[in-house]
Write a protein that holds these residues in place. Sequence first.
Motif, PDB file in Angstrom:
ATOM      1  N   VAL A   1     -61.201  33.262  15.641  1.00 50.40           N
ATOM      2  CA  VAL A   1     -60.051  33.506  16.532  1.00 50.40           C
ATOM      3  C   VAL A   1     -59.038  32.364  16.411  1.00 50.40           C
ATOM      4  O   VAL A   1     -57.834  32.598  16.326  1.00 50.40           O
ATOM      5  N   VAL A   2     -59.511  31.130  16.370  1.00 50.67           N
ATOM      6  CA  VAL A   2     -58.605  29.982  16.251  1.00 50.67           C
ATOM      7  C   VAL A   2     -57.875  30.022  14.905  1.00 50.67           C
ATOM      8  O   VAL A   2     -56.667  29.767  14.824  1.00 50.67           O
ATOM      9  N   ALA A   3     -58.602  30.355  13.842  1.00 48.42           N
ATOM     10  CA  ALA A   3     -57.968  30.430  12.522  1.00 48.42           C
ATOM     11  C   ALA A   3     -56.907  31.519  12.481  1.00 48.42           C
ATOM     12  O   ALA A   3     -55.814  31.319  11.927  1.00 48.42           O
ATOM     13  N   MET A   4     -57.188  32.683  13.043  1.00 49.54           N
ATOM     14  CA  MET A   4     -56.212  33.775  13.059  1.00 49.54           C
ATOM     15  C   MET A   4     -54.991  33.399  13.896  1.00 49.54           C
ATOM     16  O   MET A   4     -53.868  33.702  13.519  1.00 49.54           O
ATOM     17  N   ALA A   5     -55.194  32.756  15.007  1.00 50.14           N
ATOM     18  CA  ALA A   5     -54.071  32.347  15.852  1.00 50.14           C
ATOM     19  C   ALA A   5     -53.215  31.313  15.139  1.00 50.14           C
ATOM     20  O   ALA A   5     -51.991  31.338  15.223  1.00 50.14           O
TER      21      ALA A   5
END
Length: 89
Positions: free
Chosen positions: A13-17
């Motif tokens: 999720v952090v990488a996608m954001a």
Amino acid sequence: MALRRMLMASGLVVAMAGCASNTFAPNYQSNNTDVLRIGGERPDAAAPAVENLGSFCVQTTQQWNDQGRTPDDQRLWVKSTLRQAVACR
């Protein structure tokens, strides 16, 4: 096991954001319209030119090529130049 899955999911999720926040609208500009043109119809190509360079001559042929479209659906035209040695006239 559950902690590992939770860490992997939160990392994803952090990488996608992070990737989503770095996107920007492309800006297609060229100050040299002799090489790249945006939009419109295919520019006219110049007739082949022969240049005398002293001990030999060079023939230059130019052609405009369609390189696709911009995100706002304008054509990208790029000039290709072919140079070859020819007999002087």
